[in-house]
Scaffold this active site. Structure first.
Site, PDB file in Angstrom:
ATOM      1  N   GLY A  11       0.702  -1.284  -0.063  1.00 49.29           N
ATOM      2  CA  GLY A  11       0.014   0.115  -0.057  1.00 49.29           C
ATOM      3  C   GLY A  11       0.887   1.325  -0.185  1.00 49.29           C
ATOM      4  O   GLY A  11       2.020   1.239  -0.115  1.00 49.29           O
ATOM      5  N   TYR A 143     -15.248   4.742   7.625  1.00 51.96           N
ATOM      6  CA  TYR A 143     -13.771   4.477   7.931  1.00 51.96           C
ATOM      7  C   TYR A 143     -13.498   5.199   9.204  1.00 51.96           C
ATOM      8  O   TYR A 143     -12.697   4.535   9.936  1.00 51.96           O
ATOM      9  CB  TYR A 143     -13.185   5.127   6.831  1.00 51.96           C
ATOM     10  CG  TYR A 143     -11.585   5.348   6.800  1.00 51.96           C
ATOM     11  CD1 TYR A 143     -10.882   4.230   6.762  1.00 51.96           C
ATOM     12  CD2 TYR A 143     -11.142   6.673   7.135  1.00 51.96           C
ATOM     13  CE1 TYR A 143      -9.200   4.527   6.818  1.00 51.96           C
ATOM     14  CE2 TYR A 143      -9.674   6.815   6.980  1.00 51.96           C
ATOM     15  CZ  TYR A 143      -8.939   5.719   6.957  1.00 51.96           C
ATOM     16  OH  TYR A 143      -7.571   5.771   6.854  1.00 51.96           O
TER      17      TYR A 143
HETATM   18  N1  SER Z   1      -6.320   9.609   3.506  1.00 52.43           N
HETATM   19  C1  SER Z   1      -7.489   8.795   4.277  1.00 52.43           C
HETATM   20  C2  SER Z   1      -8.508   9.128   3.756  1.00 52.43           C
HETATM   21  O1  SER Z   1      -8.734   9.975   2.867  1.00 52.43           O
HETATM   22  C3  SER Z   1      -7.482   9.675   5.467  1.00 52.43           C
HETATM   23  O2  SER Z   1      -7.028   8.833   6.496  1.00 52.43           O
HETATM   24  O3  SER Z   1      -9.183   8.041   3.402  1.00 52.43           O
END
Ligand code: SER
Length: 316
Positions: A11, A143
């Site tokens: 990743g 998330y």
């Molecule tokens: N970069 C991530 C996102 O935009 C934030 O933790 O999901």
């Protein structure tokens, strides 16, 4: 002697952290794993294996066989992608973390765990300017909910089982090595790729949407510094807020135009606009600074120069 397991080595963070940790601990001591094939330098520069973090039996076998002492668990479904598969994303983000925490509890040889949290733990009701370490947290993305729950579990395992789990709330991370996938802050990576490829970019956020960001080199240094910090100095057992630069799409475009005067940007905000608007605009990183010396060095100008130069090189 440390033996390090990296989960999610293919990743955006993992592909850089693997190389950083191999430089520090020696290539044979950093075991890179992912559910998909990793970039060539990860596969050829040290041990790499396909491994699914959800497969707890293979995971424990791997950890014992390679005498793992530290785990960096970086695999997650990011904010934009998670909204498309909410229940599945929750399951992947949470079950994988619980697998790792339990592994740390069961296997005495595991001394330290790193797990990334995110600015996504904050929500609409959080103060958006100079967001404090400790504040109102009502995330409304899958998330963000999974990261906030994860922070609570990290603190719980830290305190209840006397484990050493360390975490950073990363802001948007900007890098040129591996493209991120499916995050809300990822426009700030895509914009550089498109600037090099086609001298134009269609942005999925509005021009004045400000978000906290960090250049990958600063993120690597912060991660290593936190993991090396004296544990008695670490007052936060959940996750440390950090953030270096805050900017809007319009400001990035202006910076790119200093190098490519004809660069064109258009705006077509989608569902990620609401996500971005629920997140902080600027972050107060003073607790990370006091506890373990967080000190970023890249600003928008310097970062833009490097991003354009390096992506240009990759094209050749
Ligand atoms: N970069 C991530 C996102 O935009 C934030 O933790 O999901």
């Amino acid at each position: 002697m440390e033996n390090i397991l990296i989960i999610g080595a293919a990743g955006q963070i993992g592909s850089e952290l693997t190389l950083t940790l191999r430089r520090i601990y020696g290539e044979d001591h950093v075991f890179a794993t992912d559910i998909r094939q990793a970039p060539q330098d990860i596969v050829e520069g040290g041990p790499f294996q396909i491994l699914d973090v959800m497969d707890d039996k293979r995971l424990i076998h791997f950890v014992i066989r390679h005498k793992i002492t530290q785990i960096y668990h970086l695999a997650a479904v990011l904010s934009g992608n998670a909204e498309r598969i909410p229940v599945q994303a929750w399951d992947i983000n949470m079950s994988s973390l619980m697998n790792i925490l339990d592994l740390g509890k069961e296997v005495d040889e595991i001394k330290k765990i790193f797990w990334p949290s995110s600015i996504a733990v904050f929500g609409q009701t959080t103060p958006h300017e100079n967001t404090p370490q400790l504040t109102v947290m009502e995330p409304n993305t899958v998330y963000g909910i999974s990261k906030l729950a994860g922070e609570r579990w990290c603190e719980y395992y830290n305190r209840r089982y006397k484990m050493d789990i360390r975490s950073i709330r990363y802001p948007g991370l900007i890098s040129y090595k591996t493209e991120a996938g499916g995050g809300t802050t990822d426009y700030a990576v895509e914009i550089y790729y498109d600037a090099v490829k086609k001298n134009s970019y269609e942005c999925f956020l509005k021009e004045d949407t400000m978000l906290p960001m960090l250049f990958m080199e600063d993120a690597m240094k912060a991660t290593v510094d936190l993991m090396h910090a004296d544990p008695s100095k670490l007052s936060v057992k959940s996750s440390y807020s950090i953030g270096a630069i805050s900017f809007t799409p319009e400001e990035v475009a202006r910076e790119i135009r200093k190098h490519k005067p004809d660069f064109q940007i258009t705006y077509k905000p989608d569902f990620r606009q609401a996500i971005a608007e629920s997140w902080p605009r600027t972050i107060d990183a003073s607790v990370a600074k006091n506890d373990w010396g967080f000190e970023p060095t890249y600003n928008l100008e310097k970062m833009t120069e490097i991003m354009l130069r390096e992506i240009e090189k990759k094209k050749k």
